[in-house]
Scaffold this active site. Structure first.
Site, PDB file in Angstrom:
ATOM      1  N   GLY A 127     -53.887   4.215  27.135  1.00 30.07           N
ATOM      2  CA  GLY A 127     -52.438   4.128  26.948  1.00 30.07           C
ATOM      3  C   GLY A 127     -51.666   4.989  27.932  1.00 30.07           C
ATOM      4  N   SER A 128     -51.769   4.649  29.238  1.00 26.32           N
ATOM      5  CA  SER A 128     -51.235   5.582  30.247  1.00 26.32           C
ATOM      6  C   SER A 128     -50.314   4.919  31.265  1.00 26.32           C
ATOM      7  CB  SER A 128     -52.391   6.295  30.942  1.00 26.32           C
ATOM      8  OG  SER A 128     -53.445   5.396  31.230  1.00 26.32           O
ATOM      9  N   THR A 129     -49.672   3.819  30.885  1.00 22.47           N
ATOM     10  CA  THR A 129     -48.705   3.225  31.815  1.00 22.47           C
ATOM     11  C   THR A 129     -47.363   3.950  31.769  1.00 22.47           C
ATOM     12  OG1 THR A 129     -47.926   1.639  30.158  1.00 22.47           O
ATOM     13  CG2 THR A 129     -49.747   0.921  31.595  1.00 22.47           C
ATOM     14  N   GLY A 143     -45.102   7.521  29.518  1.00 24.99           N
ATOM     15  CA  GLY A 143     -45.136   8.583  28.508  1.00 24.99           C
ATOM     16  C   GLY A 143     -46.163   9.671  28.785  1.00 24.99           C
ATOM     17  N   ILE A 144     -46.710  10.197  27.692  1.00 22.26           N
ATOM     18  CA  ILE A 144     -47.640  11.325  27.791  1.00 22.26           C
ATOM     19  C   ILE A 144     -48.896  10.921  28.564  1.00 22.26           C
ATOM     20  CG2 ILE A 144     -49.143  12.842  26.425  1.00 22.26           C
ATOM     21  CD1 ILE A 144     -46.895  12.768  24.235  1.00 22.26           C
ATOM     22  N   GLY A 145     -49.412   9.715  28.306  1.00 24.92           N
ATOM     23  CA  GLY A 145     -50.618   9.263  29.002  1.00 24.92           C
ATOM     24  C   GLY A 145     -50.421   9.217  30.505  1.00 24.92           C
ATOM     25  N   SER A 170     -51.170  14.930  16.793  1.00 27.91           N
ATOM     26  CA  SER A 170     -49.773  15.308  16.600  1.00 27.91           C
ATOM     27  C   SER A 170     -49.652  16.320  15.471  1.00 27.91           C
ATOM     28  CB  SER A 170     -48.985  14.047  16.239  1.00 27.91           C
ATOM     29  OG  SER A 170     -47.693  14.384  15.795  1.00 27.91           O
ATOM     30  N   TYR A 174     -48.478   6.772  10.265  1.00 30.30           N
ATOM     31  CA  TYR A 174     -48.726   7.464  11.536  1.00 30.30           C
ATOM     32  C   TYR A 174     -49.411   8.806  11.285  1.00 30.30           C
ATOM     33  CZ  TYR A 174     -47.664   9.987  15.874  1.00 30.30           C
ATOM     34  OH  TYR A 174     -47.759  10.734  17.025  1.00 30.30           O
TER      35      TYR A 174
HETATM   36  N1  NAP Z   1     -43.827  11.303  21.825  1.00 29.18           N
HETATM   37  C1  NAP Z   1     -44.067  12.177  20.836  1.00 29.18           C
HETATM   38  O1  NAP Z   1     -43.150  12.800  20.266  1.00 29.18           O
HETATM   39  C2  NAP Z   1     -45.486  12.479  20.441  1.00 29.18           C
HETATM   40  C3  NAP Z   1     -45.746  13.636  19.705  1.00 29.18           C
HETATM   41  C4  NAP Z   1     -47.055  13.947  19.352  1.00 29.18           C
HETATM   42  C5  NAP Z   1     -48.081  13.096  19.709  1.00 29.18           C
HETATM   43  N2  NAP Z   1     -47.806  11.957  20.424  1.00 29.18           N
HETATM   44  C6  NAP Z   1     -48.914  11.083  20.742  1.00 29.18           C
HETATM   45  O2  NAP Z   1     -49.005  10.944  22.140  1.00 29.18           O
HETATM   46  C7  NAP Z   1     -49.555   9.671  22.463  1.00 29.18           C
HETATM   47  C8  NAP Z   1     -48.648   8.985  23.477  1.00 29.18           C
HETATM   48  O3  NAP Z   1     -47.357   8.878  22.934  1.00 29.18           O
HETATM   49  P1  NAP Z   1     -46.076   8.560  23.858  1.00 29.18           P
HETATM   50  O4  NAP Z   1     -44.910   9.056  23.112  1.00 29.18           O
HETATM   51  O5  NAP Z   1     -46.321   9.016  25.252  1.00 29.18           O
HETATM   52  O6  NAP Z   1     -46.064   6.945  23.808  1.00 29.18           O
HETATM   53  P2  NAP Z   1     -45.278   5.863  24.652  1.00 29.18           P
HETATM   54  O7  NAP Z   1     -44.288   6.462  25.589  1.00 29.18           O
HETATM   55  O8  NAP Z   1     -44.806   4.848  23.673  1.00 29.18           O
HETATM   56  O9  NAP Z   1     -46.453   5.209  25.541  1.00 29.18           O
HETATM   57  C9  NAP Z   1     -47.487   4.534  24.906  1.00 29.18           C
HETATM   58  C10 NAP Z   1     -48.510   4.087  25.935  1.00 29.18           C
HETATM   59  O10 NAP Z   1     -49.581   3.467  25.244  1.00 29.18           O
HETATM   60  C11 NAP Z   1     -49.761   2.132  25.717  1.00 29.18           C
HETATM   61  N3  NAP Z   1     -50.127   1.315  24.566  1.00 29.18           N
HETATM   62  C12 NAP Z   1     -49.424   1.134  23.424  1.00 29.18           C
HETATM   63  N4  NAP Z   1     -50.106   0.351  22.577  1.00 29.18           N
HETATM   64  C13 NAP Z   1     -51.273   0.048  23.205  1.00 29.18           C
HETATM   65  C14 NAP Z   1     -52.400  -0.721  22.850  1.00 29.18           C
HETATM   66  N5  NAP Z   1     -52.465  -1.361  21.662  1.00 29.18           N
HETATM   67  N6  NAP Z   1     -53.429  -0.817  23.723  1.00 29.18           N
HETATM   68  C15 NAP Z   1     -53.371  -0.195  24.928  1.00 29.18           C
HETATM   69  N7  NAP Z   1     -52.327   0.543  25.325  1.00 29.18           N
HETATM   70  C16 NAP Z   1     -51.291   0.664  24.468  1.00 29.18           C
HETATM   71  C17 NAP Z   1     -48.457   1.740  26.364  1.00 29.18           C
HETATM   72  O11 NAP Z   1     -48.736   0.847  27.430  1.00 29.18           O
HETATM   73  P3  NAP Z   1     -48.206  -0.686  27.537  1.00 29.18           P
HETATM   74  O12 NAP Z   1     -46.906  -0.752  26.785  1.00 29.18           O
HETATM   75  O13 NAP Z   1     -48.073  -0.874  29.017  1.00 29.18           O
HETATM   76  O14 NAP Z   1     -49.303  -1.486  26.915  1.00 29.18           O
HETATM   77  C18 NAP Z   1     -47.975   3.079  26.920  1.00 29.18           C
HETATM   78  O15 NAP Z   1     -48.553   3.341  28.178  1.00 29.18           O
HETATM   79  C19 NAP Z   1     -49.693   8.921  21.142  1.00 29.18           C
HETATM   80  O16 NAP Z   1     -51.007   9.033  20.667  1.00 29.18           O
HETATM   81  C20 NAP Z   1     -48.750   9.667  20.223  1.00 29.18           C
HETATM   82  O17 NAP Z   1     -49.133   9.564  18.878  1.00 29.18           O
HETATM   83  C21 NAP Z   1     -46.525  11.630  20.786  1.00 29.18           C
END
Ligand code: NAP
Length: 263
Positions: free
Chosen positions: A14-16, A18-20, A141, A154
């Protein structure tokens, strides 16, 4: 500090964006080769292009797979090759009243947020142990410790991820393989930015105003602002590095101080 990541090969689920994406970028900055992932070839290719632009000479490629689909994950595992650093980042999140979360929602959250890490670790951990070095990092998280009432599904999966990391670390006893978990806090990722923009629109305010109000209004945040994705990535890169060799089986916080207790 030289993080000694040159020559290591990493996969970040999941790295296109955000955090990834930030973790992929930080690993590339440190000289690792990185495989990124997302659900579509277009978005994965765009992420690869952006990373090559931002990090000259970057050794970066993409594998497309949807972690909600076990068959696609099997193909990904077939194509992936050897991995030294596995970053289990992929995760979905959304506010939802408990009574409206369907069985299908629960199953999808479990597949994407938990089984992604189970399947990747089951496939890759043995190779790390056989080669004598490796890193598995879970992005969980603070919601896995203090489960939010408006995201019970979640929080449940993020608690599962913490348990998974703790259990897998016990399989590494006496080796140079480590398994650790990051407890992230509210982070202004692309996914969160989109949700804030949508909510701002619905409330007749601007995304900037809502972002500031949310950060300032957080009951326990010591940071009093959103975390930036790169701030989570810095901890991930440390855990990926050989220099973090004494940290294993841990759940480390990059939560902006929102968790108020010591354990
Ligand atoms: N943001 C926060 O406040 C926060 C806080 C604590 C922990 N986290 C954790 O950090 C991680 C990343 O969160 P984020 O906020 O950076 O998310 P994000 O910005 O929504 O990005 C999600 C990434 O995951 C990919 N993705 C989503 N569903 C997928 C699937 N079914 N298969 C493959 N790829 C998938 C998306 O790629 P495509 O759309 O291109 O497929 C995108 O690159 C998550 O595990 C989240 O629980 C986030």
């Amino acid at each position: 500090m030289d993080l000694r990541l040159t020559g290591k090969r990493a996969f970040v689920s999941g790295s296109t964006q955000g955090i990834g994406f930030a973790v992929a970028r930080a690993l590339l900055d440190e000289g690792a080769a990185v495989v990124v992932n997302g659900r579509s070839a277009d978005r994965a290719d765009a992420a690869v292009r952006r990373l090559r632009d931002e990090v000259p000479g970057a050794d970066v490629s993409a594998v497309v797979a949807d972690f909600a689909d076990a068959a696609q994950v099997r193909h990904l595992l077939d194509d992936l090759g050897e991995v030294d650093v596995l970053v289990n980042n992929v995760g979905v999140f959304e506010l939802a009243p408990f009574e409206q979360i369907t069985d299908a929602d629960w199953q999808r959250y479990f597949e994407v947020n938990v089984m992604s890490g189970v399947r990747l670790s089951r496939h890759l951990l043995g190779g790390m142990l056989a080669r004598g070095w490796g890193r598995v990092i879970f992005v969980s998280s603070e919601s896995g410790v203090d489960v939010p009432a408006d995201m019970v599904h979640y929080g449940f999966t993020k608690a599962g991820v913490i348990a998974l990391g703790n259990g897998l670390a016990k399989l590494t006893r006496g080796t140079d393989v480590t398994v650790n978990t990051i407890l992230g806090g509210p982070t202004f990722s692309d996914g969160v930015a989109a949700a804030v923009a949508q909510a701002a629109d619905a409330q007749g305010t601007t995304p900037e105003e809502l972002k500031s109000a949310l950060a300032a209004g957080h009951r326990t945040s010591l940071l009093q602002r959103f975390i930036e994705p790169r701030e989570i990535a810095h901890l991930a890169v440390y855990l990926a590095s050989p220099v973090s060799s004494a940290t294993n089986g841990a759940a480390l916080r990059a939560d902006g101080g929102v968790l108020t207790t010591l354990t």
